[in-house]
Design an enzyme around this catalytic site. Structure first.
Site, PDB file in Angstrom:
ATOM      1  N   GLU A 340      10.880  13.387 -12.583  1.00 14.00           N
ATOM      2  CA  GLU A 340      10.740  14.567 -13.436  1.00 14.00           C
ATOM      3  C   GLU A 340      10.848  14.228 -14.926  1.00 14.00           C
ATOM      4  O   GLU A 340      11.216  15.063 -15.734  1.00 14.00           O
ATOM      5  CB  GLU A 340      11.773  15.634 -13.034  1.00 14.00           C
ATOM      6  CG  GLU A 340      11.498  16.170 -11.638  1.00 14.00           C
ATOM      7  CD  GLU A 340      12.718  16.765 -10.945  1.00 14.00           C
ATOM      8  OE1 GLU A 340      13.841  16.582 -11.460  1.00 14.00           O
ATOM      9  OE2 GLU A 340      12.560  17.387  -9.886  1.00 14.00           O
ATOM     10  N   ASP A 364      20.178  14.407  -7.644  1.00 16.53           N
ATOM     11  CA  ASP A 364      20.692  15.727  -7.987  1.00 16.53           C
ATOM     12  C   ASP A 364      22.168  15.775  -7.613  1.00 16.53           C
ATOM     13  O   ASP A 364      22.565  15.268  -6.558  1.00 16.53           O
ATOM     14  CB  ASP A 364      19.986  16.814  -7.171  1.00 16.53           C
ATOM     15  CG  ASP A 364      18.651  17.233  -7.751  1.00 16.53           C
ATOM     16  OD1 ASP A 364      18.347  16.862  -8.893  1.00 16.53           O
ATOM     17  OD2 ASP A 364      17.906  17.932  -7.039  1.00 16.53           O
TER      18      ASP A 364
END
Length: 589
Positions: A340, A364
Site C-alpha cells: 500500500e 496490520d
C-alpha cells in the site's frame, strides 16, 4: 543488479587522538593510542556487516591526531575512503575542539580509556562539551572499570556501546543518498502512503522517486523483462510454491488456465518491480538502456489498492518474495517493498533490515484478543491477551520461523547465514491462496503461513505528527503458539488466506505497557514492522542519530544509548529525547 563494490561501501573511520606535546609526552603515548585504534578496528571488522554479508572495513587515520592540522588531514582521508561514521579513541588528554570530528552529518562517538596514568576521561568530557557547544552531538563511551595502561582488551560494556553505535551509524550512512521509490500514489487514504518528501530529505538524507503503476503494465505488455529469468522463475514456482485454500465462491474461482496466467503475471510483476528499484543490466541488451538503470532505490512501496487491484493481480506475491531472503536466484539479501505504498512502514522495514541484515515482517496491527474474548470464541483461556499481526502482502516468508539457531530453535537469520534447506522449509510451510475476490477483483495470490512461537520480535513504527515531525514507537516481545484449533477459529474468522503472527509484548506495568491492550491502544497507525530479535535499544540509538524522538518503548533504561548532549535536556529520558531532537533538528536540514 546494482551492488556496492568493496571500494564504494561505507566504511567506519577510526580517529586516534593524542596529547600533541612533543619532547616526551606525545612519544610516550603513540603505541598505546594506536593499539586502541587497532583493537576497535579489529572488533568492528569481525562483528559488523553490511546487509550483503560482507564485513565492514575500518579506516584508521594515517597518524595520531594531536591538533587541527592532523584532524584536517584525517577528514580529507575519510572523504576519499567513503567513511560514513567515526569513532575517536584516546587514552589521554588531547586538545578538545582542535581534534574532534567536525562533519555535521557523520555519526560520531568517542571512547575515552578509563585509566589512571593519563586522563582519557578528561579529554572525553572536554571533547563532548565541545561537541555539545558546537551543536554536533557525539556518543560517549567510557568503561566502568579502571584498566591498566598496557591492557589492550576492550571491556564488555565498551564493546556493547561500540557495536551498538556502529550498527546504528552504519545504517544512517548506508541509506543516505539512496531513493525511496513510490510505485503508484496514495492507497485508500492511508496516511503512510502520503509520501512526505521533507521527512525523507531532512531526516534520512534520501531522495524520492515516483513512477505510476502503469509503468509495470507497460513493461508487462511490451515484454520489458528478462524472459530467461521469467522462465526460470516459473519453473521454480511450479516446483516450490504450493497453492492454498480458495475461499471464493465458485463463480469467482479461476480455472487451471486462468491460474497459470495469474502465476505468470505475478512472477513478471516481481521481476519488473525489482528492476525498477535497482536496475538490471540485461535490459540494456534488449535495447532498454534507460530501464536497465533502475531508480537507486533502497526501499520502495506499491500502492496496489485499489486502482491496480480492482483490475489486475495484487502485489502480494511480489511483495512477499522480494522481502524474503530466497527466490529462484537462490539465497540473497531481501529487497524492501511496502504494501500500500506505506512509506513510513517501509522506512521501519529499512531500519530493521539495516540493523540486523534480516528480512522484515510487514503487518496490520489487526486485533487485540483478551483472555475473555478468546475463551468466549474458542472455549480455551490463554495466560494473557495477545495481538494478531496479519497482512496480505509484505510479510517475508522468513517469518514462518523455519530457520534454526544452533540449538535447533526457530529463528530468523540474516541472508548470509540462511541455508538452502532452511529457505526451502519456509516455502514448504507457506501456501499461496487465491486473493479474496471482494477485496481484490483483479485476483492475486496471498501468502498463508503461521509464525512459530517463542521467537523474540520487536514491533516498531514511525508516525508523522503535524507540528512535531516523525516519532518512533517500539514494543519488544515474542511470537506465541496457540493450540491448533484455537488458531484455526481465530484465524478463520479474520482471514485465513493471509500470514499470521500471534504477538505478546513485554509488559512493564505502567503507561503504554500496563497490559497488552494498552500496547494495542497506544499504537499510532494501522501498520507495524516486526523485526527479529529485541532490537529496541539499537532502534533508539539510530533514531537519536536522525533526531527522531521515541514516543513509546519498553527498553530497559540501562540499555538506552544516545548522544551525551541529551543529558543537558533534563533527567526524564523521554522528555529529554523530545527536547534534544527539537533543539538540534533533523540531521540533514
Amino acid at each position: 543488479m546494482a551492488l556496492a563494490t568493496q571500494s564504494n561501501r561505507i566504511k567506519i573511520g577510526i580517529r586516534p587522538t593524542i596529547d600533541g606535546r612533543r619532547m616526551g609526552v606525545r612519544e610516550s603515548l603513540e603505541t598505546q593510542t594506536i593499539r586502541m585504534a587497532q583493537s576497535v578496528a579489529q572488533l568492528l571488522q569481525t562483528h559488523i556487516r553490511h546487509t550483503d554479508g560482507t564485513f565492514v572495513e575500518c579506516v584508521v587515520a594515517d597518524s595520531t591526531i594531536g591538533g587541527v592540522a592532523e584532524a584536517a588531514a584525517c577528514a580529507d582521508k575519510f572523504k576519499r575512503e567513503n567513511v560514513g561514521l567515526t569513532i575517536t579513541v584516546t587514552p589521554c588528554w588531547c586538545y578538545g575542539s582542535e581534534t574532534i570530528d567536525m562533519d555535521p552529518h557523520m555519526p560520531k562517538a568517542i571512547w575515552g580509556f578509563n585509566g589512571t596514568e593519563r586522563p582519557g576521561a578528561v579529554y572525553l568530557a572536554a571533547a563532548l562539551a565541545g561537541h555539545s557547544q558546537l551543536g554536533l552531538p557525539a556518543f560517549s563511551i567510557y568503561g566502568t572499570e579502571v584498566q591498566e595502561a598496557d591492557d589492550t582488551n576492550i571491556p564488555e560494556d565498551v564493546k556493547e556501546k561500540l557495536l551498538r553505535f556502529a550498527r546504528a551509524g552504519l545504517a544512517v550512512a548506508s541509506i543516505r543518498g539512496k531513493s525511496y521509490l513510490s510505485i503508484g500514489s496514495v492507497s485508500m487514504g492511508i496516511a503512510g502512503s502520503i509520501v512526505n518528501q521533507a521527512f525523507f530529505q531532512e531526516y534520512l538524507g534520501m531522495r524520492n522517486e515516483y513512477v505510476d503503476m502503469m509503468e509495470i503494465k507497460r513493461r508487462l505488455d511490451r515484454k520489458i523483462y528478462d524472459q530467461e529469468e521469467v522462465d526460470l522463475a516459473l519453473s521454480w514456482v511450479k516446483q516450490y510454491c504450493k497453492e492454498g485454500v480458495d475461499v471464493n465462491s465458485l463463480e469467482n474461482q479461476r480455472n487451471a488456465e486462468e491460474r497459470a496466467e495469474l502465476w505468470e503475471n505475478v512472477v513478471k510483476m516481481t521481476i519488473i518491480t525489482r528492476d525498477l528499484m535497482v536496475g538490471n543490466p540485461k535490459l540494456a541488451t534488449l535495447n532498454y538502456a534507460e530501464e536497465a538503470l533502475g531508480h537507486n532505490a533502497i526501499a520502495a512501496g506499491f500502492q496496489g489498492q485499489r486502482h491496480w487491484t480492482d483490475h489486475l493481480p495484487n502485489g502480494d506475491f511480489m511483495e512477499a518474495m522480494l522481502n524474503s531472503t530466497y527466490d529462484w536466484n537462490g539465497v540473497r539479501p531481501p529487497y524492501i517493498l511496502a504494501t500500500e505504498n506505506d512509506s513510513l512502514n517501509a522506512i521501519g522495514m529499512l531500519f530493521g533490515h539495516q540493523l540486523t541484515g534480516k528480512a522484515q515482517i510487514f503487518a496490520d496491527v489487526r486485533t487485540y484478543w483478551s483472555q475473555d474474548s478468546v475463551e468466549r470464541v474458542t472455549g480455551w483461556r490463554p495466560e494473557s491477551g495477545f495481538i494478531h499481526l496479519i497482512n496480505s502482502g509484505s510479510a517475508a516468508l522468513d517469518g514462518t520461523g523455519e530457520h534454526q539457531d544452533a540449538q535447533g530453535n526457530p529463528t530468523l537469520k540474516p541472508a548470509w547465514d540462511v541455508t538452502e534447506e532452511e529457505a526451502k522449509r519456509c516455502l514448504e510451510n507457506t501456501r499461496w491462496c487465491p486473493a479474496v475476490h471482494e477485496y481484490f477483483r483483479g485476483g492475486g495470490l496471498s501468502s498463508q503461513f503461521l509464525t512459530k512461537g517463542g521467537i523474540p520480535f520487536t514491533i516498531h513504527r514511525i508516525n508523522l505528527i503535524k507540528g512535531l515531525g516523525p516519532v518512533l514507537q517500539i514494543a519488544e516481545g515474542w511470537s506465541i503458539d496457540l493450540p491448533q484449533d484455537v488458531h484455526n477459529k481465530l484465524n478463520q474468522r479474520t482471514n485465513e488466506t493471509w500470514p499470521t503472527t500471534w504477538f505478546v509484548p513485554r509488559l512493564t506495568g505502567k503507561g503504554a505497557f500496563t497490559d497488552v491492550y494498552s500496547v494495542m491502544a497506544n499504537w499510532g497507525a494501522n501498520h507495524c514492522v516486526a523485526t527479529h530479535g529485541h532490537v529496541g535499544a539499537d532502534l533508539i540509538t539510530l533514531a537519536s542519530m536522525l533526531r527522531i524522538p521515541v514516543c513509546m518503548h519498553n527498553v530497559s533504561e540501562k540499555n538506552i544509548f544516545r548522544p551525551s548532549a541529551w543529558n543537558g535536556f533534563g533527567q526524564d529520558k523521554e522528555g529529554q529525547d523530545y527536547r534534544a531532537c527539537q533543539n538540534f533538528g533533523p540531521l540533514y536540514k
